[in-house]
Design an enzyme around this catalytic site. Sequence first.
Site, PDB file in Angstrom:
ATOM      1  N   THR A 187      11.282  -7.085 -12.020  1.00 49.08           N
ATOM      2  CA  THR A 187      10.650  -8.392 -12.152  1.00 49.08           C
ATOM      3  C   THR A 187       9.623  -8.588 -11.053  1.00 49.08           C
ATOM      4  O   THR A 187       9.927  -8.424  -9.871  1.00 49.08           O
ATOM      5  CB  THR A 187      11.715  -9.509 -12.078  1.00 49.08           C
ATOM      6  OG1 THR A 187      12.661  -9.308 -13.128  1.00 49.08           O
ATOM      7  CG2 THR A 187      11.078 -10.877 -12.218  1.00 49.08           C
ATOM      8  N   HIS A 244      -1.662  -7.656   2.410  1.00 51.06           N
ATOM      9  CA  HIS A 244      -1.621  -8.237   3.753  1.00 51.06           C
ATOM     10  C   HIS A 244      -2.716  -7.710   4.675  1.00 51.06           C
ATOM     11  O   HIS A 244      -2.813  -8.129   5.824  1.00 51.06           O
ATOM     12  CB  HIS A 244      -0.240  -8.063   4.391  1.00 51.06           C
ATOM     13  CG  HIS A 244       0.074  -6.685   4.885  1.00 51.06           C
ATOM     14  ND1 HIS A 244       0.031  -6.358   6.219  1.00 51.06           N
ATOM     15  CD2 HIS A 244       0.443  -5.571   4.234  1.00 51.06           C
ATOM     16  CE1 HIS A 244       0.371  -5.085   6.364  1.00 51.06           C
ATOM     17  NE2 HIS A 244       0.619  -4.590   5.173  1.00 51.06           N
ATOM     18  N   GLY A 250       0.798  -1.213   0.000  1.00 48.99           N
ATOM     19  CA  GLY A 250       0.000   0.000   0.000  1.00 48.99           C
ATOM     20  C   GLY A 250       0.834   1.267   0.000  1.00 48.99           C
ATOM     21  O   GLY A 250       0.464   2.266  -0.634  1.00 48.99           O
ATOM     22  N   THR A 251       1.960   1.257   0.705  1.00 44.77           N
ATOM     23  CA  THR A 251       2.801   2.452   0.765  1.00 44.77           C
ATOM     24  C   THR A 251       3.344   2.806  -0.613  1.00 44.77           C
ATOM     25  O   THR A 251       3.315   3.975  -1.017  1.00 44.77           O
ATOM     26  CB  THR A 251       3.958   2.246   1.759  1.00 44.77           C
ATOM     27  OG1 THR A 251       3.427   2.205   3.087  1.00 44.77           O
ATOM     28  CG2 THR A 251       4.979   3.379   1.674  1.00 44.77           C
ATOM     29  N   GLN A 305      -7.594  -0.030   4.057  1.00 42.87           N
ATOM     30  CA  GLN A 305      -8.383  -0.607   5.149  1.00 42.87           C
ATOM     31  C   GLN A 305      -9.794  -0.995   4.716  1.00 42.87           C
ATOM     32  O   GLN A 305     -10.461  -1.769   5.410  1.00 42.87           O
ATOM     33  CB  GLN A 305      -8.469   0.388   6.316  1.00 42.87           C
ATOM     34  CG  GLN A 305      -7.153   0.691   6.990  1.00 42.87           C
ATOM     35  CD  GLN A 305      -6.572  -0.503   7.730  1.00 42.87           C
ATOM     36  OE1 GLN A 305      -7.271  -1.439   8.106  1.00 42.87           O
ATOM     37  NE2 GLN A 305      -5.269  -0.478   7.950  1.00 42.87           N
ATOM     38  N   CYS A 309       6.310   6.232  19.594  1.00 43.00           N
ATOM     39  CA  CYS A 309       7.418   6.360  20.540  1.00 43.00           C
ATOM     40  C   CYS A 309       8.684   6.703  19.774  1.00 43.00           C
ATOM     41  O   CYS A 309       9.109   5.949  18.899  1.00 43.00           O
ATOM     42  CB  CYS A 309       7.603   5.057  21.310  1.00 43.00           C
ATOM     43  SG  CYS A 309       8.813   5.169  22.644  1.00 43.00           S
ATOM     44  N   SER A 323      -3.716  -3.115  -0.482  1.00 42.05           N
ATOM     45  CA  SER A 323      -2.607  -3.858   0.123  1.00 42.05           C
ATOM     46  C   SER A 323      -3.008  -5.308   0.350  1.00 42.05           C
ATOM     47  O   SER A 323      -4.086  -5.593   0.873  1.00 42.05           O
ATOM     48  CB  SER A 323      -2.198  -3.222   1.454  1.00 42.05           C
ATOM     49  OG  SER A 323      -1.168  -3.975   2.075  1.00 42.05           O
TER      50      SER A 323
END
Length: 380
Positions: A236, A200, A71-72, A178, A328, A198
């Site tokens: 590829t 995954h 997706g990125t 999403q 963080c 995406s």
Amino acid sequence: MQIYLDYSATTPTRPEAIAAMQKVLAQQWGNPSSLHEWGQRAATILEQARIQVAGLINASSLESIVFTSGGTEADNLAIMGVARLYNVPQHMIISSVEHSAISESARLLERWGWEVTRLAVDGKGRVNPTDLSAALRDNTVLVSVIYGQSEVGTVQAIAKLADIAHKNGVLFHTDAVQAVGRLPIDVATFYVDLLSISSHKIYGPQGAGALYVRPGVELVPLFGGGGQEIGLRSGTQATAVIAGFGVAAELAAQEMSTETPRLIQLRDRLFAQLADIPGLIPTGDRDRRLPHHLSFCLEYADGKKLSGKTIVRQLNLAGIGISAGAACHSGKLSPSPILLAMGYSEQAALGGIRMTLGRETTEADIDWTAMVLKQVLQRL
């Protein structure tokens, strides 16, 4: 018990996708660009996956599906692919609650002289279509608004926003990572120019994604090479991973009519069980919401401070996996930029948590999670 409630982060690769990948790795491992039999076997697998992914969003043209690494990359290809069409910096509009793949690309363009408008959202994370109309300029070339916000679950009025953009001659992109596979999307009637997917997030393998490119929309590729994927994504192709992606997409399309209502029922069951916990405030839009998604922030009138990261760690000790919105950096917590954009205080934005459900989630998982979370919050 081990209960995974972080399906928006990633989903377990389903057995059917793993089987498809194993077959390709063992028997159909040729280079899809090669003209001999080995290459053509791989090319056939690749095009079969393209048919399967296209079917998930009802894309009529197979050339409109460009495979990426995820997706990125799909988001970056959409944003930067449009931007590189212009020799002179132009104007772009995004929402203030975009995934970092969009927001960071926009920041890079600003360093190159582009102007970027970030549309404000209300307390539920919604973009007001009137604000989009007001933000459009003569040199606006692209609007990008996320379909379903990954942190707070809000689903935007994408069809209406895209219509506004198109009436002004502006391209429209949506990050639908999403939403795809959880909500029905038909690009034949749902008029967007670019849409990111995406693997995954829909029980396919990590390392594959796709950008839907409406026929006739021009992009400049991110990098040069052999011209694979109609010249938009050289290199590829990862045939085995894409094969698993295709199988997952086909099964998601088949199962959506039963799985989505089931997830909504489980989601609302958990919302109801957590409704009476003091200081646990639901975030996002309860009505226009991703079917598998719950999110909250921790706000206490007596000044108590409790971070989302603390809750994540405590639930992990109890065998339950959820996520937090705050990041963080160098040992210091940074408040969630999404919650800040929605008007929450910095303290509340440090206390964001998310629980996302999936194929393996049961009513027993929901009931146990509610009980454990109540105990954890009472103890803390």
